[in-house]
Design an enzyme around this catalytic site. Sequence first.
Site, PDB file in Angstrom:
ATOM      1  CG  HIS A   8       8.184  -0.079  40.413  1.00 20.26           C
ATOM      2  ND1 HIS A   8       7.476  -1.294  40.350  1.00 20.26           N
ATOM      3  CD2 HIS A   8       8.187   0.384  41.569  1.00 20.26           C
ATOM      4  CE1 HIS A   8       7.267  -1.593  41.703  1.00 20.26           C
ATOM      5  NE2 HIS A   8       7.772  -0.760  42.354  1.00 20.26           N
ATOM      6  CE1 TYR A  66       2.300  -1.726  43.853  1.00 22.42           C
ATOM      7  CE2 TYR A  66       3.640  -1.918  41.959  1.00 22.42           C
ATOM      8  CZ  TYR A  66       3.336  -2.081  43.490  1.00 22.42           C
ATOM      9  OH  TYR A  66       4.422  -2.770  44.075  1.00 22.42           O
ATOM     10  CG  HIS A 119      11.715  -0.772  44.669  1.00 22.26           C
ATOM     11  ND1 HIS A 119      11.416  -0.037  45.890  1.00 22.26           N
ATOM     12  CD2 HIS A 119      10.804  -0.484  43.915  1.00 22.26           C
ATOM     13  CE1 HIS A 119      10.147   0.283  45.943  1.00 22.26           C
ATOM     14  NE2 HIS A 119       9.831  -0.128  44.783  1.00 22.26           N
ATOM     15  CD  GLN A 121       5.174   0.853  45.044  1.00 23.62           C
ATOM     16  OE1 GLN A 121       4.490   0.141  44.521  1.00 23.62           O
ATOM     17  NE2 GLN A 121       5.812   0.420  46.311  1.00 23.62           N
TER      18      GLN A 121
END
Length: 148
Positions: free
Chosen positions: A63, A126, A61, A130
């Site tokens: 971000h 965050y 993924h 991550q």
Amino acid sequence: MSKYRKLSHSFYYCVYHVVWTPKYRHRILRDIVADTLENKIKTICEWKEVKVEELNIQPDHVHLVCSIPPKLSVSDFMGILKGKTAIMMFKNFKSLRRKPYWGNPFWSRGYFVSTVGIDEEKIKRYVKYQEKEDKKEDGDIDIPLFDN
């Protein structure tokens, strides 16, 4: 320096946290694939006057914390970003069109988006850290992407 940005007729603070995944959440976004994707995302953001605050590419993924000007909708931006990066990925990495991956779609259909307000710094931390947390949870399992 102010966190507000300026267009010809407006000042704005439109920061979003966006997350999206490859089709079937395949863990392919690593090494040269991740580096190439990062460069393309930054190029598209520069072209569309989107300021990248934080970018973190995980194997399955992405971000992105970014400031999108109000003249561009989040939906339009994500359509451009996912479309252009998918074309580039298939062009640069022809093996991604073969099984066990997929045919045409590179990205999953949807994405997550949230506006960033008072907790912006917390979200940036965050996103930045991550990867470290994911490695703790996953045990950092690597599956080869390309045949040698």
